[in-house]
Motif scaffolding. Structure first.
Motif, PDB file in Angstrom:
ATOM      1  N   ILE A  84     127.072 -39.855 -31.703  1.00 34.64           N
ATOM      2  CA  ILE A  84     127.455 -38.727 -32.568  1.00 34.64           C
ATOM      3  C   ILE A  84     128.968 -38.511 -32.542  1.00 34.64           C
ATOM      4  N   PRO A  85     129.613 -38.384 -31.379  1.00 36.71           N
ATOM      5  CA  PRO A  85     131.083 -38.276 -31.411  1.00 36.71           C
ATOM      6  C   PRO A  85     131.752 -39.504 -32.027  1.00 36.71           C
ATOM      7  N   LEU A  86     131.163 -40.686 -31.777  1.00 38.16           N
ATOM      8  CA  LEU A  86     131.744 -41.892 -32.346  1.00 38.16           C
ATOM      9  C   LEU A  86     131.634 -41.883 -33.869  1.00 38.16           C
ATOM     10  N   ALA A  87     130.473 -41.464 -34.399  1.00 38.92           N
ATOM     11  CA  ALA A  87     130.289 -41.423 -35.848  1.00 38.92           C
ATOM     12  C   ALA A  87     131.221 -40.394 -36.484  1.00 38.92           C
ATOM     13  N   LEU A  88     131.361 -39.224 -35.819  1.00 35.83           N
ATOM     14  CA  LEU A  88     132.259 -38.202 -36.362  1.00 35.83           C
ATOM     15  C   LEU A  88     133.708 -38.691 -36.333  1.00 35.83           C
ATOM     16  N   THR A  89     134.077 -39.360 -35.249  1.00 36.35           N
ATOM     17  CA  THR A  89     135.432 -39.912 -35.185  1.00 36.35           C
ATOM     18  C   THR A  89     135.637 -40.970 -36.256  1.00 36.35           C
ATOM     19  N   TRP A  90     134.618 -41.824 -36.436  1.00 41.01           N
ATOM     20  CA  TRP A  90     134.700 -42.853 -37.475  1.00 41.01           C
ATOM     21  C   TRP A  90     134.818 -42.218 -38.859  1.00 41.01           C
ATOM     22  N   LEU A  91     134.036 -41.148 -39.125  1.00 43.79           N
ATOM     23  CA  LEU A  91     134.098 -40.488 -40.428  1.00 43.79           C
ATOM     24  C   LEU A  91     135.479 -39.872 -40.663  1.00 43.79           C
ATOM     25  N   ALA A  92     136.004 -39.197 -39.621  1.00 40.68           N
ATOM     26  CA  ALA A  92     137.332 -38.604 -39.772  1.00 40.68           C
ATOM     27  C   ALA A  92     138.384 -39.682 -40.000  1.00 40.68           C
ATOM     28  N   GLY A  93     138.278 -40.795 -39.251  1.00 44.53           N
ATOM     29  CA  GLY A  93     139.229 -41.878 -39.445  1.00 44.53           C
ATOM     30  C   GLY A  93     139.117 -42.509 -40.822  1.00 44.53           C
ATOM     31  N   THR A  94     137.881 -42.639 -41.328  1.00 42.07           N
ATOM     32  CA  THR A  94     137.686 -43.199 -42.677  1.00 42.07           C
ATOM     33  C   THR A  94     138.297 -42.296 -43.732  1.00 42.07           C
ATOM     34  N   LEU A  95     138.087 -40.989 -43.590  1.00 44.59           N
ATOM     35  CA  LEU A  95     138.650 -40.046 -44.562  1.00 44.59           C
ATOM     36  C   LEU A  95     140.178 -40.107 -44.550  1.00 44.59           C
ATOM     37  N   VAL A  96     140.762 -40.154 -43.358  1.00 46.95           N
ATOM     38  CA  VAL A  96     142.221 -40.250 -43.270  1.00 46.95           C
ATOM     39  C   VAL A  96     142.702 -41.552 -43.901  1.00 46.95           C
ATOM     40  N   THR A  97     141.964 -42.643 -43.652  1.00 46.30           N
ATOM     41  CA  THR A  97     142.337 -43.931 -44.242  1.00 46.30           C
ATOM     42  C   THR A  97     142.254 -43.897 -45.756  1.00 46.30           C
ATOM     43  N   LEU A  98     141.192 -43.280 -46.275  1.00 49.84           N
ATOM     44  CA  LEU A  98     141.028 -43.199 -47.728  1.00 49.84           C
ATOM     45  C   LEU A  98     142.120 -42.352 -48.361  1.00 49.84           C
ATOM     46  N   VAL A  99     142.454 -41.238 -47.727  1.00 51.91           N
ATOM     47  CA  VAL A  99     143.498 -40.376 -48.276  1.00 51.91           C
ATOM     48  C   VAL A  99     144.829 -41.122 -48.317  1.00 51.91           C
ATOM     49  N   LEU A 100     145.167 -41.809 -47.212  1.00 48.61           N
ATOM     50  CA  LEU A 100     146.429 -42.548 -47.185  1.00 48.61           C
ATOM     51  C   LEU A 100     146.406 -43.708 -48.168  1.00 48.61           C
ATOM     52  N   ALA A 101     145.277 -44.449 -48.247  1.00 49.36           N
ATOM     53  CA  ALA A 101     145.196 -45.577 -49.174  1.00 49.36           C
ATOM     54  C   ALA A 101     145.285 -45.104 -50.619  1.00 49.36           C
ATOM     55  N   ASN A 102     144.610 -43.981 -50.918  1.00 54.23           N
ATOM     56  CA  ASN A 102     144.683 -43.435 -52.282  1.00 54.23           C
ATOM     57  C   ASN A 102     146.107 -43.002 -52.624  1.00 54.23           C
ATOM     58  N   SER A 103     146.807 -42.432 -51.630  1.00 54.78           N
ATOM     59  CA  SER A 103     148.182 -42.004 -51.871  1.00 54.78           C
ATOM     60  C   SER A 103     149.080 -43.207 -52.179  1.00 54.78           C
ATOM     61  N   PHE A 104     148.933 -44.277 -51.368  1.00 49.96           N
ATOM     62  CA  PHE A 104     149.734 -45.471 -51.622  1.00 49.96           C
ATOM     63  C   PHE A 104     149.369 -46.117 -52.961  1.00 49.96           C
ATOM     64  N   MET A 105     148.074 -46.104 -53.316  1.00 48.55           N
ATOM     65  CA  MET A 105     147.640 -46.677 -54.584  1.00 48.55           C
ATOM     66  C   MET A 105     148.208 -45.873 -55.756  1.00 48.55           C
ATOM     67  N   GLN A 106     148.199 -44.552 -55.633  1.00 46.94           N
ATOM     68  CA  GLN A 106     148.766 -43.703 -56.685  1.00 46.94           C
ATOM     69  C   GLN A 106     150.257 -43.977 -56.852  1.00 46.94           C
ATOM     70  N   GLN A 107     150.946 -44.176 -55.740  1.00 46.05           N
ATOM     71  CA  GLN A 107     152.375 -44.471 -55.830  1.00 46.05           C
ATOM     72  C   GLN A 107     152.622 -45.792 -56.548  1.00 46.05           C
ATOM     73  N   ALA A 108     151.743 -46.785 -56.295  1.00 42.11           N
ATOM     74  CA  ALA A 108     151.905 -48.076 -56.972  1.00 42.11           C
ATOM     75  C   ALA A 108     151.668 -47.937 -58.475  1.00 42.11           C
ATOM     76  N   PHE A 109     150.593 -47.227 -58.857  1.00 35.61           N
ATOM     77  CA  PHE A 109     150.325 -47.019 -60.287  1.00 35.61           C
ATOM     78  C   PHE A 109     151.446 -46.204 -60.939  1.00 35.61           C
ATOM     79  N   ASP A 110     151.913 -45.162 -60.233  1.00 31.20           N
ATOM     80  CA  ASP A 110     152.986 -44.340 -60.794  1.00 31.20           C
ATOM     81  C   ASP A 110     154.265 -45.157 -60.959  1.00 31.20           C
ATOM     82  N   ARG A 111     154.530 -46.049 -60.011  1.00 33.01           N
ATOM     83  CA  ARG A 111     155.717 -46.877 -60.125  1.00 33.01           C
ATOM     84  C   ARG A 111     155.611 -47.803 -61.340  1.00 33.01           C
ATOM     85  N   ALA A 112     154.419 -48.312 -61.622  1.00 29.73           N
ATOM     86  CA  ALA A 112     154.224 -49.153 -62.812  1.00 29.73           C
ATOM     87  C   ALA A 112     154.447 -48.356 -64.093  1.00 29.73           C
TER      88      ALA A 112
END
Length: 473
Positions: free
Chosen positions: A27-55
């Motif tokens: 349970i703590p591992l799954a919650l940690t994994w979920l939090a880490g996935t959400l942080v990864t998605l937010v950062l990846a989406n931010s970088f992806m938006q910057q790439a599209f905006d730069r285009a």
């Protein structure tokens, strides 16, 4: 069923240790994994938006490079076909607009016309708009030459949404598989590690109540090894308690048989006669036998309590000289009644030892009582008992010396050897009574040394207890 006739409530089944450990890990591992996935998605989406905006901003620069001032009028120098080539995208719909600072449309999509926002403070910016009912992402580029104007390039966000969904799928799916694999591996590993605990439980559960031998423990971890040691230590203590109880019961049954039979014989003899003098003599004999039986019971209880006191004894500094003086004064009347000269020597200097006052008093009482009972001289000389204190090698030796018949060297050696083997009950019935057994055990509890030797001039018995680490004052 209870008193009201209803069924007793059933306690809910408790989870197994294996399930609880797996759950507390996953349970703590799954919650940690979920939090880490959400942080990864937010950062990846931010970088992806910057790439599209730069285009988008690059497209705005291409359009702006073709805006020229002709005859004082701002115009776009690209044809519709050239614009379609510049803003071509296989998936998204793209729009553009060239605007004057007041919002006047020079070329492009009217829906992108911006209201007059006054002087621009930044060369470019990004915003989310709605064009023709579709959500678009817009990049605005502001230039001041040849005259101030704005270029707006916008595109729909279907690609961005699709990329985010693919990123989410590729992040969650593999990690979900890994999580299930980890759960399987943890459950298997924990089951293997807890197997010795299950074996220990089964061994204890199937063990006969009278079987107190150590339980075999195949420990895979230090914790299970400690648990096995604790269980076996408990079994050893229970076995020792059972042994002491059996020994006490056997001692009582064996030692009380003779005085009780004597009391019965005296009573039967008195009932068979009618003379009051015989009755009085038999009653006096019964009283004497009862006193001996009572003393024997007290000694048996003291011996049993000494077994129980092994773990709870508390040693402290004790004034041995004062206790000797009190004991001698207490036994003077008994010694006078028995015709024994009771005295003490070595009392000039104070002596303090490390021990327990109650146990030391028990040693003095038993040694003096034993000497007064069995240490009377049988060679026609006056009987004497002497309590002596001597300082030897940094310790204090307490001795009770009589001039009676004593004990043979073989008897003393056998008595000492059997005590060293740790079986006080084996010393019973050797002619020494229980008093010496109690003294030997009390001395061991206080880390003292108990010895039996010859009395003065090789006659009688000298029972000595040497206390180590004594403080002589």
């Amino acid at each position: 069923m209870n008193a009201a006739g209803g069924n007793m409530p059933t306690a809910p089944a408790k989870p197994s240790l294996r399930s609880r450990v797996v759950r507390n890990v996953l349970i703590p591992l799954a919650l940690t994994w979920l939090a880490g996935t959400l942080v990864t998605l937010v950062l990846a989406n931010s970088f992806m938006q910057q790439a599209f905006d730069r285009a988008l901003l690059d497209d705005a620069h291409v359009v702006a490079a073709n805006v020229k001032l002709q005859s004082g009028v701002l115009q776009l120098g690209l044809s519709q076909r050239e614009i379609s080539t510049v803003l071509f995208d296989q998936v998204e719909s793209e729009y553009f607009a060239v605007l004057l600072p007041d919002g006047t449309l020079v070329a492009g999509e009217p829906a992108l016309a911006l209201p007059d926002r006054g002087p621009r403070t930044a060369l470019h910016g990004f915003s989310d708009l709605v064009v023709n009912g579709s959500k678009v992402r817009a990049a605005t580029l502001h230039l001041d030459l040849p005259v101030p104007f704005d270029v707006v390039v916008a595109e729909t966000t279907r690609s961005r949404t699709a990329q985010l969904q693919r990123l989410l799928a590729w992040c969650i799916a593999p990690q979900t598989v890994f999580l299930f694999l980890l759960a399987w591996w943890l459950r298997r590993s924990i089951t293997r590690d807890l197997q010795p605990l299950a074996q220990l439980q089964q061994a204890v559960q199937l063990r006969d109540a009278n079987d107190l031998t150590p339980v075999p423990v195949n420990a895979s971890t230090r914790d299970i090894e400690k648990l096995g040691l604790a269980v076996n230590s408990l079994l050893a203590r229970l076995n020792e308690s059972g042994r002491a109880l059996r020994e006490f019961t056997g001692n009582v049954a064996h030692e009380l048989r003779t005085p009780l039979a004597g009391i019965r014989a005296l009573a039967e003899y008195g009932l068979a006669h009618r003379e009051p003098a015989v009755w009085q003599a038999q009653l006096q004999g019964i009283v004497s036998s009862q006193a001996r039986a009572s003393r024997l019971v007290d000694q048996l209880l003291a011996l049993a309590l000494a077994d129980e006191a092994k773990a709870g004894i508390q040693l402290a500094t004790v004034a041995l000289d004062g206790m000797v003086q009190d004991s001698v004064m207490r036994f003077l009347a008994q010694a006078d009644a028995a015709g024994v000269d009771l005295g003490a020597r070595g009392m000039d200097g104070a002596a303090r030892v490390t021990g327990d006052a109650t146990l030391i008093e028990g040693i003095l009482n038993n040694l003096l009582d034993n000497a007064l009972r069995y240490g009377r001289n049988d060679r026609g000389e006056p009987s004497s008992v002497t309590v002596a204190l001597s300082h030897t090698g940094g310790g204090v030796t307490l001795s009770v010396i009589d001039n009676g018949p004593g004990l043979s060297p073989q008897m003393r050696s056998r008595l000492t050897q059997r005590w060293m083997q740790g079986s006080a009950g084996q010393m019973l019935g050797l002619g020494a009574g229980l008093g010496l057994a109690i003294v030997a055990q009390y001395a061991q509890l206080m880390n003292a040394r108990f010895e039996l030797g010859d009395g003065a001039d090789g006659h009688g018995l000298a029972a000595s207890v040497t206390f180590p680490g004594a403080l002589n004052i």
